[in-house]
Design an enzyme around this catalytic site. Structure first.
Site, mmCIF file in Angstrom:
data_model
loop_
_atom_site.group_PDB
_atom_site.id
_atom_site.type_symbol
_atom_site.label_atom_id
_atom_site.label_comp_id
_atom_site.label_asym_id
_atom_site.label_seq_id
_atom_site.Cartn_x
_atom_site.Cartn_y
_atom_site.Cartn_z
ATOM 1 N N GLY A 157 0.768 -1.347 -0.125
ATOM 2 C CA GLY A 157 -0.110 -0.081 0.175
ATOM 3 C C GLY A 157 0.780 1.394 -0.042
ATOM 4 O O GLY A 157 1.987 1.355 -0.696
ATOM 5 N N TYR A 202 -11.872 3.738 14.251
ATOM 6 C CA TYR A 202 -10.870 4.095 13.476
ATOM 7 C C TYR A 202 -10.665 5.655 13.313
ATOM 8 O O TYR A 202 -9.588 6.313 13.538
ATOM 9 C CB TYR A 202 -11.195 3.823 12.332
ATOM 10 C CG TYR A 202 -10.068 3.936 10.936
ATOM 11 C CD1 TYR A 202 -8.952 3.323 10.858
ATOM 12 C CD2 TYR A 202 -10.378 5.244 10.464
ATOM 13 C CE1 TYR A 202 -8.105 3.460 9.867
ATOM 14 C CE2 TYR A 202 -9.295 5.504 9.197
ATOM 15 C CZ TYR A 202 -8.331 4.610 9.040
ATOM 16 O OH TYR A 202 -7.572 5.013 7.965
ATOM 17 N N VAL A 215 -8.286 4.782 -0.650
ATOM 18 C CA VAL A 215 -6.987 4.760 -1.299
ATOM 19 C C VAL A 215 -6.919 3.083 -1.826
ATOM 20 O O VAL A 215 -7.399 2.599 -0.820
ATOM 21 C CB VAL A 215 -5.358 5.052 -0.592
ATOM 22 C CG1 VAL A 215 -4.497 4.597 -1.328
ATOM 23 C CG2 VAL A 215 -5.490 6.569 -0.102
ATOM 24 N N ASP A 216 -6.646 3.002 -3.006
ATOM 25 C CA ASP A 216 -6.977 1.435 -3.658
ATOM 26 C C ASP A 216 -5.502 0.885 -3.046
ATOM 27 O O ASP A 216 -4.712 1.004 -3.664
ATOM 28 C CB ASP A 216 -7.098 1.555 -4.997
ATOM 29 C CG ASP A 216 -7.514 0.230 -5.780
ATOM 30 O OD1 ASP A 216 -7.716 -0.423 -4.957
ATOM 31 O OD2 ASP A 216 -7.570 0.198 -6.888
ATOM 32 N N PRO A 224 -4.059 -2.888 -0.922
ATOM 33 C CA PRO A 224 -4.439 -4.441 -0.597
ATOM 34 C C PRO A 224 -5.155 -4.478 0.580
ATOM 35 O O PRO A 224 -6.162 -5.263 0.743
ATOM 36 C CB PRO A 224 -3.037 -5.162 -0.369
ATOM 37 C CG PRO A 224 -2.210 -4.089 -1.270
ATOM 38 C CD PRO A 224 -2.527 -2.784 -1.176
ATOM 39 N N SER A 225 -5.155 -3.813 1.462
ATOM 40 C CA SER A 225 -5.764 -3.819 2.708
ATOM 41 C C SER A 225 -7.399 -3.358 2.454
ATOM 42 O O SER A 225 -8.296 -3.954 3.121
ATOM 43 C CB SER A 225 -5.364 -2.935 3.942
ATOM 44 O OG SER A 225 -5.248 -1.458 3.554
ATOM 45 N N ARG A 257 -19.011 7.165 -2.934
ATOM 46 C CA ARG A 257 -18.536 8.647 -2.214
ATOM 47 C C ARG A 257 -17.479 9.247 -3.069
ATOM 48 O O ARG A 257 -16.913 10.179 -2.409
ATOM 49 C CB ARG A 257 -18.070 8.210 -0.937
ATOM 50 C CG ARG A 257 -17.129 7.394 -0.697
ATOM 51 C CD ARG A 257 -17.257 6.974 0.901
ATOM 52 N NE ARG A 257 -15.641 6.416 1.126
ATOM 53 C CZ ARG A 257 -15.578 5.751 2.308
ATOM 54 N NH1 ARG A 257 -16.481 5.435 2.909
ATOM 55 N NH2 ARG A 257 -14.252 5.376 2.555
#
Length: 299
Positions: A106, A201, A234-235, A237-238, A259
């Site tokens: 990431g 979070y 953000v694109d 892996p997580s 969104r």
């Protein structure tokens, strides 16, 4: 009769892109090609092609270049593909020592690569040693497995560095030098914007913004500055893992996309560009700020 029959050609950065294509084209025209690169694993893909010999060489190391020269009685053509932009001009981070955590994937991985591409000496750490291996072989990056929740491991890491210019996500070892730069990772989902079902979070990320401002205020006279980055979606892996863990992954993905006012997610590389700015001397007068990169989501 090939157009390059009998010619001896040595080229660098031959594992991909222009370098790889040139090596094959040279060989197809009859040249005897020595294709070099720092990445031995990728070089193997050229093995077996008639006319091409491969060799792992780091062209930033004088002794390796001289050893390569000694292997050739003569060379007709040298193709310096590896003289990339960051080596042709002064990299924005040339000479800086940067330590970062969560570097295996990431934003952390993208930032490590971006820092190295700008000339920094990067120590990329993560708790996941297997994923860290994917960064090995990249010029300017050293990897180390570190659990930043364990004080002794962080202190041991600090002892390995005579000095550190930039710390991304981890802390320490800058007071003696009276110079330093800390970059923390926060989020738009924080004190900046309320997000449904993300209260734990968001609370933690709001705390990072407060921590950033406090550190900046506490240590500004010691020459240490501190900023944080607040991405939107953000694109990474997580994120993909989170989507796949939902009862209906397809619907979850559509909800995330709905969104995005720009019609797409942010990429890890775009966040990495901001990391480079904050790590460089271009931001020398910037401290105590949260930097939003969210495609307008928080507007």
């Amino acid at each position: 009769m090939g157009r390059l029959d009998g010619k001896v050609i040595v080229l660098s950065d031959a594992t991909q892109g222009i370098g790889r294509a040139a090596a094959i084209a040279f060989a197809n025209e009859g040249a005897q090609v020595t294709a070099t690169d720092i990445n031995g694993e990728k070089l193997k893909k050229l093995e077996g092609i008639r006319g091409i010999r491969t060799k792992v060489v780091d062209v930033t190391k004088k002794e390796e270049v001289e050893a390569l020269a000694q292997e050739h009685a003569h060379v007709d053509v040298v193709f310096n593909v590896a003289v990339r932009r960051e080596r042709c001009i002064m990299g924005r981070l040339d000479g800086k020592v940067i330590v970062l955590s969560a570097a295996a994937q990431g934003i952390g991985r993208a930032a490590a690569i971006a820092f190295a591409n700008e000339g920094a000496q990067v120590t990329a750490t993560d708790i996941n040693g297997e994923k860290l291996k994917k960064l090995e072989g990249i010029r300017g990056i050293r990897t180390k497995v570190v659990d930043v929740t364990k004080k002794e491991e962080v202190e041991a890491l600090a002892q390995e560095h005579a000095h550190v210019d930039v710390v991304f996500n981890v802390a320490g070892c800058m007071l003696e030098k009276k110079s330093g730069n800390i970059i923390n990772m926060s989020s738009v989902a924080s004190s900046i914007k309320g997000v449904v079902n993300r209260f734990v979070y968001s609370t933690s990320k709001a705390a990072v913004i407060g921590l950033t401002k406090s550190i900046a205020a506490d240590f500004i006279e010691q020459g240490i500055r501190c900023n944080c980055i607040c991405p939107g979606t953000v694109d990474t892996p997580s994120l993909r893992d989170r989507i796949q863990a939902q009862p209906d992954p397809e619907k979850a993905y559509k909800d995330f996309m709905a969104r995005q006012k720009t019609g797409r997610m942010c990429t890890a590389e775009e966040v990495a560009h901001l990391c480079v700015y904050l790590a460089s001397d271009e931001s020398a007068y910037v401290t105590g700020t949260e930097h939003i990169i969210d495609g307008g989501w928080s507007l």
